[in-house]
Design an enzyme around this catalytic site. Structure first.
Site, PDB file in Angstrom:
ATOM      1  N   HIS A 144       0.839  -1.199   0.000  1.00 22.84           N
ATOM      2  CA  HIS A 144       0.000   0.000   0.000  1.00 22.84           C
ATOM      3  C   HIS A 144       0.872   1.247   0.000  1.00 22.84           C
ATOM      4  O   HIS A 144       2.086   1.178   0.251  1.00 22.84           O
ATOM      5  CB  HIS A 144      -0.920   0.007   1.226  1.00 22.84           C
ATOM      6  N   HIS A 153       5.592   6.440  -1.269  1.00 20.09           N
ATOM      7  CA  HIS A 153       6.247   5.216  -1.717  1.00 20.09           C
ATOM      8  C   HIS A 153       5.404   3.996  -1.340  1.00 20.09           C
ATOM      9  O   HIS A 153       4.483   4.090  -0.522  1.00 20.09           O
ATOM     10  CB  HIS A 153       7.633   5.093  -1.087  1.00 20.09           C
TER      11      HIS A 153
END
Length: 282
Positions: free
Chosen positions: A137, A225
């Site tokens: 995620h 990220h």
């Protein structure tokens, strides 16, 4: 006079005989009947003797669905880092406190899984043993502590703020090393290279809800990220030594650079063992 006297004596004898008969009958009755009679004769009824011991009351167990709504103290084993790959909680568990964060889920394709296996193998040859993430995620908040009774209003605040946010696509392709604030875990992540503006818009919405409940907002200059793998402790220096080689593998993957594509169609909020979904507008 003699007749009257005899009549009077006969009544007394009859009364005496009646009392004797009543006494005999009462004697032959069960104790319970005697107690009731005593009460009917104007005397206070004696407390009845218990003939059987009262069975102890037992509580029926609560259904699992109710126990899940109000979890008790965590099992001490859940605090044992050896049972979780050495991972350590960022904050101590307390009853009623729920670890909470907001994120965009990533569903990897088969190609991604193959590349990740190659990256982890190469990192291992450099002496860095990495554990792949169980799920992938992109975080849009820090992990905060949310009180149980705040869950409903907090998620409703998020839903209201995200109601008119649009879907978009972002991509990532550059490796970067991250370490958590407690320096207990180091991560290998893939940094976003497009979609940064839209992600910042989402962060502003999430931050408003965080501020409303006096919780920590996201980082001022976030590095968006997707974490790929992790290891225990602060191994930032060791991982950075092999990052160049790992990046080369990504850039040359199947004749061209590999770009991780993330379709941002919904946000999710995980609080404890609950997950709330917030679809974005098409």
């Amino acid at each position: 006079m003699l007749v009257g006297y005899s009549s009077s004596s006969s009544e007394e004898d009859g009364g005496a005989s009646g009392e004797a008969a009543a006494a005999t009958q009462k004697k032959n009755c069960c104790p319970k009947c005697q107690e009731e009679d005593d009460g009917n004769n104007g005397c206070p009824a004696r407390k009845k003797i218990k003939t059987e011991e009262q069975a102890p009351k037992t509580r029926l167990p609560l259904p699992d669905c109710l126990l899940a709504l109000f979890p008790d103290e965590v099992d001490p084993q859940t605090e044992d880092g050896s049972l979780h790959g050495g991972r350590v909680r960022s904050f101590k568990h307390e009853r009623g406190n729920w670890a909470t964060y907001v994120y965009v889920p990533y569903h990897p394709q088969e190609e991604f899984g193959e590349l990740l296996a190659e990256l982890l193998s190469a990192a291992g040859t450099c002496g860095v043993v990495l554990t792949p993430q169980e799920e992938f995620h992109l975080s849009l908040s820090q992990t905060v502590v949310l009180r149980h009774h705040w869950i409903q209003p907090f998620t409703q605040s998020l839903r209201t703020g995200l109601a008119h946010c649009k879907r978009f696509v972002c991509s990532a392709g550059k490796l970067r090393v991250y370490c958590n604030a407690e320096r207990t875990r180091t991560f290998l992540g893939m940094e976003v290279c497009s979609g940064h503006v839209q992600l910042l818009d989402l962060v502003r919405v999430v931050d408003r809800s965080m501020t409303e409940f006096q919780l920590d907002t996201f980082y001022k200059e976030p590095s968006f990220h997707i974490s790929l793998a992790w290891c225990v402790g602060d191994l930032t220096a060791q991982m950075q030594e092999c990052t160049e080689e790992l990046q080369r593998m990504i850039d040359e993957h199947e004749g061209g650079p590999f770009l991780l594509r993330l379709d941002c169609t919904e946000l999710r909020c995980r609080t404890g063992n609950k997950t709330f979904r917030f679809p974005l507008e098409a």
